[in-house]
Enzyme design. Structure first.
Site, PDB file in Angstrom:
ATOM      1  N   ASP A   1       0.849  -1.193   0.000  1.00  0.00           N
ATOM      2  CA  ASP A   1       0.000   0.000   0.000  1.00  0.00           C
ATOM      3  C   ASP A   1       0.884   1.242   0.000  1.00  0.00           C
ATOM      4  O   ASP A   1       2.111   1.157   0.127  1.00  0.00           O
ATOM      5  CB  ASP A   1      -0.901   0.016   1.242  1.00  0.00           C
ATOM      6  CG  ASP A   1      -0.092  -0.078   2.524  1.00  0.00           C
ATOM      7  OD1 ASP A   1       0.393   0.968   2.992  1.00  0.00           O
ATOM      8  OD2 ASP A   1       0.083  -1.198   3.056  1.00  0.00           O
TER       9      ASP A   1
ATOM     10  N   ASP B   1       0.626   3.599   2.349  1.00  0.00           N
ATOM     11  CA  ASP B   1       0.373   4.188   3.652  1.00  0.00           C
ATOM     12  C   ASP B   1      -0.778   5.189   3.483  1.00  0.00           C
ATOM     13  O   ASP B   1      -1.710   4.920   2.731  1.00  0.00           O
ATOM     14  CB  ASP B   1       1.637   4.818   4.229  1.00  0.00           C
ATOM     15  CG  ASP B   1       1.613   4.871   5.741  1.00  0.00           C
ATOM     16  OD1 ASP B   1       1.237   3.851   6.356  1.00  0.00           O
ATOM     17  OD2 ASP B   1       1.968   5.904   6.321  1.00  0.00           O
TER      18      ASP B   1
END
Length: 285
Positions: A207, A209
């Site tokens: 991802d 973040d």
């Protein structure tokens, strides 16, 4: 014997021959799961341990890091390859990238960071937290064995968790120049150094973040990308083991030498028994 510690999404070992399970008890409790031991086609022994347990029942804070590392040491492991799921703090490190970091920034606060408690104090050098030779070997293996984009070097900021970052924290970490963020680099790397094990990790980006505009980390996204990273990580580790140099060309095997601060005569007998596997060779009276 080479150890492999599997992170999030990796709960079973590489394809190995003649596998069996070792139930190991350590002075620091039981590891997260029985250790699976088997052999690669070339005969190299491998010991696999899922960091969080086979059903991911241990959080980043409560994972039995000391027992995990000590169990591998007890079995005769000298070199450990690990994997971690991480978030990216850089636009050019998208999900499903593999990153082999060379530095760690510790933001944890509730963990057991050392094997050496009362009775035996060890001040361990830790400027370079990953074995440089293993790190480079793992990065080369990732390039050769996987189709993923690979980044060698970078700083892994390790947060406590299990919650993900706030946007303010994520922006702070980016401004500090960190590259990836996760929850499990510490204390595992510190303990591996105290156990005089060569240690390096391949991380899989899951991802962005929460610093990125409209980005919101969800467990669904993390698990989906962790699953996608699994094949690349296992291919990397398999290749790294198959092509591992026969000899350790580093100082990891003698990392504790000169680091024990407590005179041997002052160490209680019970403590000496507890740490014997780790520093017994350095405690001659």
């Amino acid at each position: 014997m080479i150890g492999f510690i599997g992170g999030s999404g990796i709960y079973d070992s590489l394809p190995l021959d003649d596998t069996h399970e070792e139930d190991v008890t350590t002075p620091y409790g039981d590891p997260a799961a029985p250790v699976t031991v088997g052999a690669m086609p070339d005969g190299t022994e491998v010991a696999f341990l899922p960091r969080h347990g086979r059903d991911h029942q241990f959080s980043p804070t409560t994972a039995p890091y000391r027992a995990n590392v000590h169990a591998l040491k007890q079995l005769g492991v000298e070199r450990v390859l690990a994997s971690n799921a991480v978030g990216s703090l850089r636009e050019d490190l998208p999900p499903r990238t593999l990153v082999v970091p060379d530095q760690i920034f510790d933001r944890t606060r509730k963990r057991e960071y050392t094997f050496f408690e009362e009775g035996c104090v060890v001040h361990m050098p830790f400027a370079d937290p990953y074995c440089p030779h293993m790190k480079s070997h793992l990065a080369d293996s990732a390039r050769e064995a996987s189709d993923a984009a690979v980044e060698e070097d970078g700083t892994y900021v390790c947060i406590e968790g299990p919650q993900y970052s706030t946007r303010a924290e994520s922006e702070h970490f980016r401004a500090s120049g960190f590259d990836i963020i996760g929850m499990t680099a510490i204390p595992e790397a510190k303990l591996a150094r105290e156990a005089e094990l060569c240690y390096a990790t391949v991380t899989g980006v899951t991802d962005y973040d929460v610093w990125k505009q409209d980005a919101e980390v969800t467990l669904e996204e993390v698990l989906e990308n962790a699953a996608a990273n699994e094949d690349a990580i296992k291919a990397t580790v398999k290749h790294a083991i198959e092509s591992m140099p026969a000899e350790r060309d580093c100082d990891c095997a003698h990392a504790v030498e000169g680091a024990v601060n407590t005179p041997a005569a002052a160490i209680p007998e019970a403590t000496r028994r507890k740490v014997d596997l780790l520093v017994g060779d350095y405690l001659d009276d």
